[in-house]
Design an enzyme around this catalytic site. Structure first.
Site, short mmCIF file in Angstrom:
data_model
loop_
_atom_site.label_atom_id
_atom_site.label_comp_id
_atom_site.label_asym_id
_atom_site.label_seq_id
_atom_site.Cartn_x
_atom_site.Cartn_y
_atom_site.Cartn_z
N GLN A 36 30.19 78.05 151.17
CA GLN A 36 30.17 79.51 150.99
C GLN A 36 30.88 79.93 149.71
O GLN A 36 30.45 80.84 149.02
CB GLN A 36 30.83 80.18 152.20
CG GLN A 36 30.79 81.68 152.16
CD GLN A 36 29.36 82.22 152.13
OE1 GLN A 36 28.51 81.75 152.85
NE2 GLN A 36 29.11 83.20 151.30
N GLU A 37 31.98 79.29 149.41
CA GLU A 37 32.79 79.69 148.25
C GLU A 37 32.11 79.37 146.92
O GLU A 37 32.11 80.19 146.02
CB GLU A 37 34.17 79.02 148.30
CG GLU A 37 35.09 79.56 149.38
CD GLU A 37 35.56 80.96 149.11
OE1 GLU A 37 35.53 81.42 147.96
OE2 GLU A 37 35.99 81.62 150.07
N SER A 38 31.58 78.16 146.79
CA SER A 38 31.09 77.73 145.47
C SER A 38 29.72 77.08 145.49
O SER A 38 29.23 76.69 144.43
CB SER A 38 32.08 76.72 144.88
OG SER A 38 32.05 75.51 145.64
#
Length: 126
Positions: A25-27
């Site tokens: 989700q983050e990167s």
């Protein structure tokens, strides 16, 4: 990256699947990811969080992952094992979760973030 997480996550008493779901989700697993808020790397550490967890080079994938795992471990302990609050705090900060009475803040971005991470996590553990 996946193998590194599988090997190192237990050192932080974390399920590798949780770390991988956050990272996705983050990167989207991009070690060069950089957000408009200057969050860096695979775990999208902002400079203050990187310093807080002794990450000297947030661009180094191993340091970035370890820093993100240290923060997740700290949040899990702080929120007494509640994964949804941990994820909300990873996204919005622990102060925001506390401000709203230890609930997911009413920010659409944070609510969607928690939902997406949990959905991906569930697909990994099947």
């Amino acid at each position: 990256i996946v193998r590194f997480v599988q090997l190192v996550a237990p050192e932080y008493q974390l399920e590798p699947h949780v770390v991988l779901a956050v990272m996705a989700q983050e990167s989207n697993f991009d070690p060069l990811a950089l957000s408009p808020k200057n969050a860096q790397g695979l775990m999208q550490l902002i400079p203050d969080t990187a310093r807080r967890f002794n990450v000297r080079n947030a661009g180094d994938p191993a340091q970035n992952i370890r820093g993100g795992m240290a923060y997740l471990r700290w949040l899990l302990a702080f929120f007494e094992g509640d994964l949804t609050l941990t994820l909300a705090a990873y996204n919005a900060g622990e102060g925001a979760v506390l401000k709203y009475g230890r609930r997911i803040p009413p920010y659409p971005e944070t609510q969607q973030y928690v939902e997406r991470v949990m959905r991906f996590y569930r697909t990994l553990v099947r």
